[in-house]
Write a protein that holds these residues in place. Structure first.
Motif, PDB file in Angstrom:
ATOM      1  N   SER A  61       0.782  -1.175  -0.149  1.00 39.22           N
ATOM      2  CA  SER A  61       0.156   0.124  -0.087  1.00 39.22           C
ATOM      3  C   SER A  61       0.903   1.071   0.008  1.00 39.22           C
ATOM      4  O   SER A  61       2.217   1.248   0.619  1.00 39.22           O
ATOM      5  CB  SER A  61      -0.876   0.025   1.258  1.00 39.22           C
ATOM      6  N   TYR A 109     -11.191   3.651  13.861  1.00 36.56           N
ATOM      7  CA  TYR A 109     -10.080   4.015  12.842  1.00 36.56           C
ATOM      8  C   TYR A 109      -9.161   2.839  12.630  1.00 36.56           C
ATOM      9  O   TYR A 109      -8.703   2.424  11.636  1.00 36.56           O
ATOM     10  CB  TYR A 109      -9.372   5.217  13.304  1.00 36.56           C
ATOM     11  N   ASP A 111      -9.838  -0.363  12.877  1.00 37.36           N
ATOM     12  CA  ASP A 111     -10.628  -1.258  11.837  1.00 37.36           C
ATOM     13  C   ASP A 111     -10.758  -0.749  10.491  1.00 37.36           C
ATOM     14  O   ASP A 111     -10.575  -1.614   9.623  1.00 37.36           O
ATOM     15  CB  ASP A 111     -12.243  -1.228  12.219  1.00 37.36           C
ATOM     16  N   LEU A 112     -10.882   0.686  10.334  1.00 31.54           N
ATOM     17  CA  LEU A 112     -11.073   1.038   8.470  1.00 31.54           C
ATOM     18  C   LEU A 112      -9.441   1.025   8.277  1.00 31.54           C
ATOM     19  O   LEU A 112      -9.318   0.303   7.127  1.00 31.54           O
ATOM     20  CB  LEU A 112     -11.012   2.509   8.913  1.00 31.54           C
ATOM     21  N   GLU A 114      -7.180  -1.141   8.976  1.00 34.87           N
ATOM     22  CA  GLU A 114      -7.177  -2.665   8.729  1.00 34.87           C
ATOM     23  C   GLU A 114      -7.716  -3.123   7.367  1.00 34.87           C
ATOM     24  O   GLU A 114      -7.071  -3.920   6.677  1.00 34.87           O
ATOM     25  CB  GLU A 114      -7.668  -3.736   9.781  1.00 34.87           C
ATOM     26  N   GLU A 115      -9.085  -2.649   7.100  1.00 36.12           N
ATOM     27  CA  GLU A 115      -9.570  -2.832   6.209  1.00 36.12           C
ATOM     28  C   GLU A 115      -9.096  -2.273   4.776  1.00 36.12           C
ATOM     29  O   GLU A 115      -8.997  -3.067   3.616  1.00 36.12           O
ATOM     30  CB  GLU A 115     -11.027  -2.467   6.175  1.00 36.12           C
ATOM     31  N   GLN A 116      -8.422  -1.416   5.073  1.00 37.20           N
ATOM     32  CA  GLN A 116      -7.708  -0.565   3.674  1.00 37.20           C
ATOM     33  C   GLN A 116      -6.377  -1.191   3.392  1.00 37.20           C
ATOM     34  O   GLN A 116      -5.521  -0.835   2.667  1.00 37.20           O
ATOM     35  CB  GLN A 116      -7.495   0.895   3.877  1.00 37.20           C
ATOM     36  N   GLN A 117      -5.938  -2.385   4.404  1.00 33.39           N
ATOM     37  CA  GLN A 117      -4.457  -2.768   4.237  1.00 33.39           C
ATOM     38  C   GLN A 117      -3.536  -1.802   3.992  1.00 33.39           C
ATOM     39  O   GLN A 117      -2.684  -1.608   2.989  1.00 33.39           O
ATOM     40  CB  GLN A 117      -4.543  -3.819   3.129  1.00 33.39           C
ATOM     41  N   ARG A 132      -5.123  -5.040  20.187  1.00 31.64           N
ATOM     42  CA  ARG A 132      -5.621  -4.778  18.599  1.00 31.64           C
ATOM     43  C   ARG A 132      -4.382  -4.624  17.602  1.00 31.64           C
ATOM     44  O   ARG A 132      -4.436  -4.931  16.593  1.00 31.64           O
ATOM     45  CB  ARG A 132      -6.406  -3.431  18.764  1.00 31.64           C
ATOM     46  N   LEU A 136      -3.145  -6.499  14.048  1.00 27.17           N
ATOM     47  CA  LEU A 136      -2.668  -5.978  12.987  1.00 27.17           C
ATOM     48  C   LEU A 136      -1.224  -6.403  12.474  1.00 27.17           C
ATOM     49  O   LEU A 136      -1.168  -6.534  11.554  1.00 27.17           O
ATOM     50  CB  LEU A 136      -2.588  -4.346  13.236  1.00 27.17           C
ATOM     51  N   ARG A 139      -1.188  -9.619  10.602  1.00 26.62           N
ATOM     52  CA  ARG A 139      -1.851  -9.493   9.417  1.00 26.62           C
ATOM     53  C   ARG A 139      -0.710  -8.683   8.414  1.00 26.62           C
ATOM     54  O   ARG A 139      -1.079  -8.266   7.233  1.00 26.62           O
ATOM     55  CB  ARG A 139      -3.168  -8.786   9.314  1.00 26.62           C
TER      56      ARG A 139
END
Length: 343
Positions: A61, A109, A111-112, A114-117, A132, A136, A139
């Protein structure tokens, strides 16, 4: 042409989809004739490659997430700016969110991101987020703590020694003759606030042999804001004159500016003749206040730059041992703590 896909380019150029992909990513592996045909098809069809999607599929990313405690505090604005300056030199962008000291928003934030990688996360935490952040990291998203020391060493951190800063601030007040000192700040579930008070108490304990003992009282505030400082200042003014402190150490500059507003605008206490005030952070407004404010300066932009550098190093090598970078704050003396002739 809207909605042109890579297979449309391949069909127009008379080549395979794989050849088009190679032209876009590894042109050296493709014959010059095929490169020319693919590029001509791209130009004629108006194909635009989706770099964001390509890099996301490849697991790389170009964005970094940054979660701050208080987006309205100029200190955090400068920290983010430092991270952005460093990120731009690596062709990265910073996405940042303000938790406003709210655990639910902090979780949202994270969670967001993490979803956006995102490439990684910088965070000035409010709650206990280690589990938390461990998720991360599992992942492939490393995290660096900002403005918070990692006591257990599980994550890298970039911070300022707030205990030392609190001690230095109160030693300065003691040196100007002040003995009845109030620490004004909160909430106390913020580590920085607790550390600065701890440093203030160390300075008072070290002055035990002084002719006049040094007293440290606590005036708690609900938030580290200007408004909270104004309320605290009004409470101090409501006390009998002989019961008021002769110096105030604010947990940050926003609270200190609120105290100044309450005391100076009201006019019932003179700063620094009757009461001295010192803050923490040395934000740009400190030196421009009605009475220029003494403060403990934090290297805010360097904090952001350093955190981003460490994050990128850990992205490149996940096996790096977490490290703790701690800066020492600098005492900046201005008129609000000037010694008076009577002292």
């Amino acid at each position: 042409m809207a909605g042109v896909r890579i297979r449309d380019v391949a069909q127009h150029a008379g080549v395979s989809v794989g050849t088009v992909s190679n032209v876009l990513n590894r042109p050296g592996d493709v014959s010059p004739d095929s490169v020319e045909r693919v590029n001509r098809a791209i130009e004629q069809l108006g194909y635009v490659r989706n770099d964001a999607a390509r890099k996301l599929r490849a697991g790389v990313s170009t964005t970094v997430g940054f979660v701050v405690l208080d987006g309205q505090n100029p200190f955090f604005t400068d920290v983010v700016r430092g991270a952005e300056d460093e990120a731009s030199s690596h062709n990265l962008a910073i996405l940042h969110g303000n938790t406003d000291e709210d655990v639910a928003r902090e979780r949202m934030y994270l969670d967001l991101f993490e979803e956006q990688q995102v490439r990684g996360v910088l965070i000035s935490p409010y709650g206990d987020i280690h589990p938390r952040l461990e998720r991360l990291r599992a992942r492939g998203i490393p995290a660096v703590l900002v403005d918070r020391f990692s006591g257990d060493g599980r994550f890298s951190s970039v911070s300022v020694d707030s205990v030392a800063g609190g001690r230095m601030a109160v030693e300065h007040l003691i040196g100007t003759g002040r003995r009845r000192i109030a620490f004004v700040g909160g909430p106390f579930d913020m580590q920085q606030v607790r550390d600065r008070l701890a440093g203030a108490r160390v300075a008072a304990e070290n002055a035990e042999n002084a002719a006049t003992p040094v007293e440290i009282e606590v005036v708690a505030t609900e938030a580290p804001t200007v408004e909270a400082g104004v309320v605290a200042g009004a409470r101090i003014l409501a006390r009998p004159r002989g019961d008021r402190p002769d110096a105030l150490f604010a947990a940050n500059d926003l609270v200190a500016l609120g105290l100044l507003q309450a005391l100076v605008v009201d006019g019932r206490m003179l700063v620094p003749d009757e009461i001295a005030i010192i803050g923490f952070d040395d934000i740009p407004f400190a030196g421009a206040a009605a009475v220029p404010l003494s403060s403990m300066r934090q290297p805010s932009r360097m904090i952001g730059r350093t955190a981003l550098r460490i994050l990128l190093e850990e992205t490149a090598d996940p096996n790096l041992i977490p490290r703790q970078t701690v800066f020492l704050p600098e005492l900046v003396v201005r008129r609000s703590t000037a010694a008076t002739a009577a002292r």
